[in-house]
Design a protein around this motif. Sequence first.
Motif, PDB file in Angstrom:
ATOM      1  N   ARG A 152      26.989  52.881   9.522  1.00 25.22           N
ATOM      2  CA  ARG A 152      27.777  51.920  10.290  1.00 25.22           C
ATOM      3  C   ARG A 152      28.680  52.637  11.286  1.00 25.22           C
ATOM      4  O   ARG A 152      28.883  52.158  12.416  1.00 25.22           O
ATOM      5  CB  ARG A 152      28.617  51.035   9.358  1.00 25.22           C
ATOM      6  N   VAL A 153      29.238  53.777  10.899  1.00 23.59           N
ATOM      7  CA  VAL A 153      30.050  54.572  11.824  1.00 23.59           C
ATOM      8  C   VAL A 153      29.209  55.012  13.017  1.00 23.59           C
ATOM      9  O   VAL A 153      29.623  54.916  14.178  1.00 23.59           O
ATOM     10  CB  VAL A 153      30.647  55.794  11.103  1.00 23.59           C
ATOM     11  N   ALA A 154      28.001  55.500  12.737  1.00 23.97           N
ATOM     12  CA  ALA A 154      27.125  55.965  13.811  1.00 23.97           C
ATOM     13  C   ALA A 154      26.752  54.820  14.751  1.00 23.97           C
ATOM     14  O   ALA A 154      26.756  54.982  15.980  1.00 23.97           O
ATOM     15  CB  ALA A 154      25.870  56.598  13.215  1.00 23.97           C
ATOM     16  N   MET A 155      26.433  53.670  14.198  1.00 25.32           N
ATOM     17  CA  MET A 155      26.046  52.535  15.030  1.00 25.32           C
ATOM     18  C   MET A 155      27.238  51.988  15.819  1.00 25.32           C
ATOM     19  O   MET A 155      27.082  51.524  16.957  1.00 25.32           O
ATOM     20  CB  MET A 155      25.442  51.431  14.167  1.00 25.32           C
ATOM     21  N   THR A 156      28.430  52.058  15.243  1.00 29.33           N
ATOM     22  CA  THR A 156      29.627  51.633  15.973  1.00 29.33           C
ATOM     23  C   THR A 156      29.848  52.508  17.200  1.00 29.33           C
ATOM     24  O   THR A 156      30.135  52.021  18.299  1.00 29.33           O
ATOM     25  CB  THR A 156      30.859  51.680  15.058  1.00 29.33           C
ATOM     26  N   ALA A 157      29.695  53.821  17.023  1.00 28.87           N
ATOM     27  CA  ALA A 157      29.850  54.745  18.155  1.00 28.87           C
ATOM     28  C   ALA A 157      28.784  54.486  19.213  1.00 28.87           C
ATOM     29  O   ALA A 157      29.063  54.528  20.423  1.00 28.87           O
ATOM     30  CB  ALA A 157      29.770  56.187  17.665  1.00 28.87           C
ATOM     31  N   MET A 158      27.561  54.214  18.797  1.00 23.96           N
ATOM     32  CA  MET A 158      26.498  53.927  19.753  1.00 23.96           C
ATOM     33  C   MET A 158      26.800  52.661  20.553  1.00 23.96           C
ATOM     34  O   MET A 158      26.649  52.642  21.785  1.00 23.96           O
ATOM     35  CB  MET A 158      25.166  53.776  19.005  1.00 23.96           C
ATOM     36  N   ARG A 159      27.258  51.612  19.868  1.00 22.79           N
ATOM     37  CA  ARG A 159      27.546  50.362  20.567  1.00 22.79           C
ATOM     38  C   ARG A 159      28.707  50.523  21.545  1.00 22.79           C
ATOM     39  O   ARG A 159      28.684  49.970  22.646  1.00 22.79           O
ATOM     40  CB  ARG A 159      27.842  49.254  19.549  1.00 22.79           C
ATOM     41  N   GLU A 160      29.713  51.287  21.136  1.00 21.36           N
ATOM     42  CA  GLU A 160      30.851  51.505  22.029  1.00 21.36           C
ATOM     43  C   GLU A 160      30.428  52.258  23.283  1.00 21.36           C
ATOM     44  O   GLU A 160      30.848  51.926  24.402  1.00 21.36           O
ATOM     45  CB  GLU A 160      31.952  52.263  21.292  1.00 21.36           C
ATOM     46  N   ALA A 161      29.588  53.277  23.116  1.00 22.64           N
ATOM     47  CA  ALA A 161      29.121  54.042  24.271  1.00 22.64           C
ATOM     48  C   ALA A 161      28.248  53.176  25.174  1.00 22.64           C
ATOM     49  O   ALA A 161      28.394  53.183  26.410  1.00 22.64           O
ATOM     50  CB  ALA A 161      28.349  55.271  23.803  1.00 22.64           C
ATOM     51  N   ALA A 162      27.339  52.422  24.566  1.00 22.53           N
ATOM     52  CA  ALA A 162      26.464  51.572  25.364  1.00 22.53           C
ATOM     53  C   ALA A 162      27.249  50.470  26.075  1.00 22.53           C
ATOM     54  O   ALA A 162      26.937  50.109  27.224  1.00 22.53           O
ATOM     55  CB  ALA A 162      25.390  50.954  24.464  1.00 22.53           C
ATOM     56  N   HIS A 163      28.287  49.951  25.423  1.00 24.89           N
ATOM     57  CA  HIS A 163      29.136  48.925  26.043  1.00 24.89           C
ATOM     58  C   HIS A 163      29.845  49.499  27.269  1.00 24.89           C
ATOM     59  O   HIS A 163      29.939  48.836  28.318  1.00 24.89           O
ATOM     60  CB  HIS A 163      30.155  48.415  25.033  1.00 24.89           C
ATOM     61  N   GLU A 164      30.328  50.737  27.140  1.00 23.66           N
ATOM     62  CA  GLU A 164      30.993  51.371  28.285  1.00 23.66           C
ATOM     63  C   GLU A 164      30.040  51.488  29.468  1.00 23.66           C
ATOM     64  O   GLU A 164      30.391  51.158  30.615  1.00 23.66           O
ATOM     65  CB  GLU A 164      31.510  52.759  27.901  1.00 23.66           C
ATOM     66  N   VAL A 165      28.819  51.935  29.204  1.00 24.29           N
ATOM     67  CA  VAL A 165      27.840  52.099  30.281  1.00 24.29           C
ATOM     68  C   VAL A 165      27.519  50.747  30.918  1.00 24.29           C
ATOM     69  O   VAL A 165      27.506  50.611  32.154  1.00 24.29           O
ATOM     70  CB  VAL A 165      26.559  52.756  29.742  1.00 24.29           C
ATOM     71  N   LYS A 166      27.275  49.753  30.109  1.00 19.37           N
ATOM     72  CA  LYS A 166      26.847  48.454  30.621  1.00 19.37           C
ATOM     73  C   LYS A 166      27.963  47.714  31.354  1.00 19.37           C
ATOM     74  O   LYS A 166      27.733  47.107  32.412  1.00 19.37           O
ATOM     75  CB  LYS A 166      26.327  47.588  29.472  1.00 19.37           C
ATOM     76  N   GLU A 167      29.174  47.753  30.793  1.00 25.09           N
ATOM     77  CA  GLU A 167      30.261  46.946  31.339  1.00 25.09           C
ATOM     78  C   GLU A 167      31.092  47.688  32.393  1.00 25.09           C
ATOM     79  O   GLU A 167      31.652  47.059  33.291  1.00 25.09           O
ATOM     80  CB  GLU A 167      31.175  46.482  30.202  1.00 25.09           C
ATOM     81  N   GLN A 168      31.209  49.019  32.261  1.00 23.25           N
ATOM     82  CA  GLN A 168      32.072  49.761  33.167  1.00 23.25           C
ATOM     83  C   GLN A 168      31.307  50.699  34.100  1.00 23.25           C
ATOM     84  O   GLN A 168      31.848  51.156  35.108  1.00 23.25           O
ATOM     85  CB  GLN A 168      33.097  50.566  32.363  1.00 23.25           C
ATOM     86  N   GLY A 169      30.087  51.009  33.741  1.00 21.63           N
ATOM     87  CA  GLY A 169      29.310  51.931  34.563  1.00 21.63           C
ATOM     88  C   GLY A 169      29.802  53.353  34.501  1.00 21.63           C
ATOM     89  O   GLY A 169      29.534  54.157  35.407  1.00 21.63           O
ATOM     90  N   THR A 170      30.524  53.699  33.430  1.00 25.09           N
ATOM     91  CA  THR A 170      31.029  55.068  33.274  1.00 25.09           C
ATOM     92  C   THR A 170      30.430  55.702  32.023  1.00 25.09           C
ATOM     93  O   THR A 170      29.804  55.020  31.197  1.00 25.09           O
ATOM     94  CB  THR A 170      32.567  55.070  33.158  1.00 25.09           C
ATOM     95  N   PHE A 171      30.665  57.010  31.908  1.00 24.68           N
ATOM     96  CA  PHE A 171      30.047  57.757  30.822  1.00 24.68           C
ATOM     97  C   PHE A 171      31.070  58.671  30.128  1.00 24.68           C
ATOM     98  O   PHE A 171      30.765  59.802  29.758  1.00 24.68           O
ATOM     99  CB  PHE A 171      28.881  58.604  31.359  1.00 24.68           C
ATOM    100  N   THR A 172      32.290  58.165  29.964  1.00 20.68           N
ATOM    101  CA  THR A 172      33.317  59.020  29.361  1.00 20.68           C
ATOM    102  C   THR A 172      33.008  59.371  27.918  1.00 20.68           C
ATOM    103  O   THR A 172      33.550  60.342  27.384  1.00 20.68           O
ATOM    104  CB  THR A 172      34.698  58.344  29.430  1.00 20.68           C
ATOM    105  N   TYR A 173      32.135  58.585  27.290  1.00 23.92           N
ATOM    106  CA  TYR A 173      31.781  58.909  25.906  1.00 23.92           C
ATOM    107  C   TYR A 173      31.158  60.301  25.803  1.00 23.92           C
ATOM    108  O   TYR A 173      31.217  60.948  24.744  1.00 23.92           O
ATOM    109  CB  TYR A 173      30.836  57.855  25.323  1.00 23.92           C
ATOM    110  N   LEU A 174      30.575  60.789  26.906  1.00 24.72           N
ATOM    111  CA  LEU A 174      29.976  62.112  26.899  1.00 24.72           C
ATOM    112  C   LEU A 174      31.004  63.208  26.628  1.00 24.72           C
ATOM    113  O   LEU A 174      30.683  64.269  26.091  1.00 24.72           O
ATOM    114  CB  LEU A 174      29.248  62.394  28.206  1.00 24.72           C
ATOM    115  N   ASN A 175      32.248  62.934  27.003  1.00 22.71           N
ATOM    116  CA  ASN A 175      33.314  63.922  26.793  1.00 22.71           C
ATOM    117  C   ASN A 175      33.685  64.067  25.316  1.00 22.71           C
ATOM    118  O   ASN A 175      34.368  65.022  24.948  1.00 22.71           O
ATOM    119  CB  ASN A 175      34.563  63.533  27.582  1.00 22.71           C
ATOM    120  N   ARG A 176      33.233  63.142  24.502  1.00 29.99           N
ATOM    121  CA  ARG A 176      33.542  63.201  23.057  1.00 29.99           C
ATOM    122  C   ARG A 176      32.435  63.846  22.257  1.00 29.99           C
ATOM    123  O   ARG A 176      32.554  63.991  21.047  1.00 29.99           O
ATOM    124  CB  ARG A 176      33.806  61.780  22.541  1.00 29.99           C
ATOM    125  N   LEU A 177      31.359  64.228  22.920  1.00 34.87           N
ATOM    126  CA  LEU A 177      30.232  64.816  22.190  1.00 34.87           C
ATOM    127  C   LEU A 177      30.483  66.278  21.867  1.00 34.87           C
ATOM    128  O   LEU A 177      31.184  66.969  22.586  1.00 34.87           O
ATOM    129  CB  LEU A 177      28.956  64.678  23.031  1.00 34.87           C
TER     130      LEU A 177
END
Length: 262
Positions: free
Chosen positions: A237-262
């Motif tokens: 569930r933790v892994a899927m939560t992180a995936m949804r948050e990253a995908a939401h950022e891409v879809k709604e904001q068009g940014t990729f800041t989640y990459l900085n947390r990898l």
Amino acid sequence: MTTTRHDKALQFRALHERPGAFVIPNPWDAGSARALAGMGFEALATSSGASAAVLGKRDGQVTLEEALAHLRAVVGATELPVAADLEKGFADAPADVARNIMLAAQTGIVGGSIEDATGDDTNPLFDIGFAAERVAAAAEAARALPFPFTLTARTENHLRGRNDLDDTIARLQAFERAGADVLFAPGLPSLEAVRAVCQAVKKPVNFMAGIPGKSFSVAELQAAGVKRISLATSLYRVAMTAMREAAHEVKEQGTFTYLNRL
């Protein structure tokens, strides 16, 4: 050097016999199994809920054949001992549960759990006597294997709306008499309840962390008498939560800041 299954089984049994508690995390596929093994955990266990989700199914909808394939993939990814969440044994009749224990053992696992949930919402738990017969049949099958298979028996009382601690303890005691090596009651509501369960049985007790408000620290659980701590679907569930948050950022904001947390 490859570890034999007999050696893995002995390693797994020894974890339950040494002082203190140990954590057994639940991977959801071969990749997560390898990652957890690389972190230094000493054993792994599958989660029926997580393995079902990987297949796009709900918990309880996975077939025996799908479950066996999942077990083979997880076992093949690591040298660690692997125990299996075998749900209700993929059968009702004790003889069929015993047969499925033997089939599951062929995948390379060194332990597994059998629960008393029927899968029928109108009658969610097997009668205590019949549930104990099922555990006894599973224990007999386990003893017939050429390695020490660690059988866990679990009652689903507190996950199925039956919050009766006395009945939970009675079921675990019946399962202990039937030959279970480890006892398990997921969803216990408090440390006091955990302590009561541990004091009521002689065999090692597994506690499931993963429910908000009903998950306690390793130190607290160890002090209460718990031997093994599993994580159920929580890592998935933790892994899927992180995936949804990253995908939401891409879809709604068009940014990729989640990459900085990898």
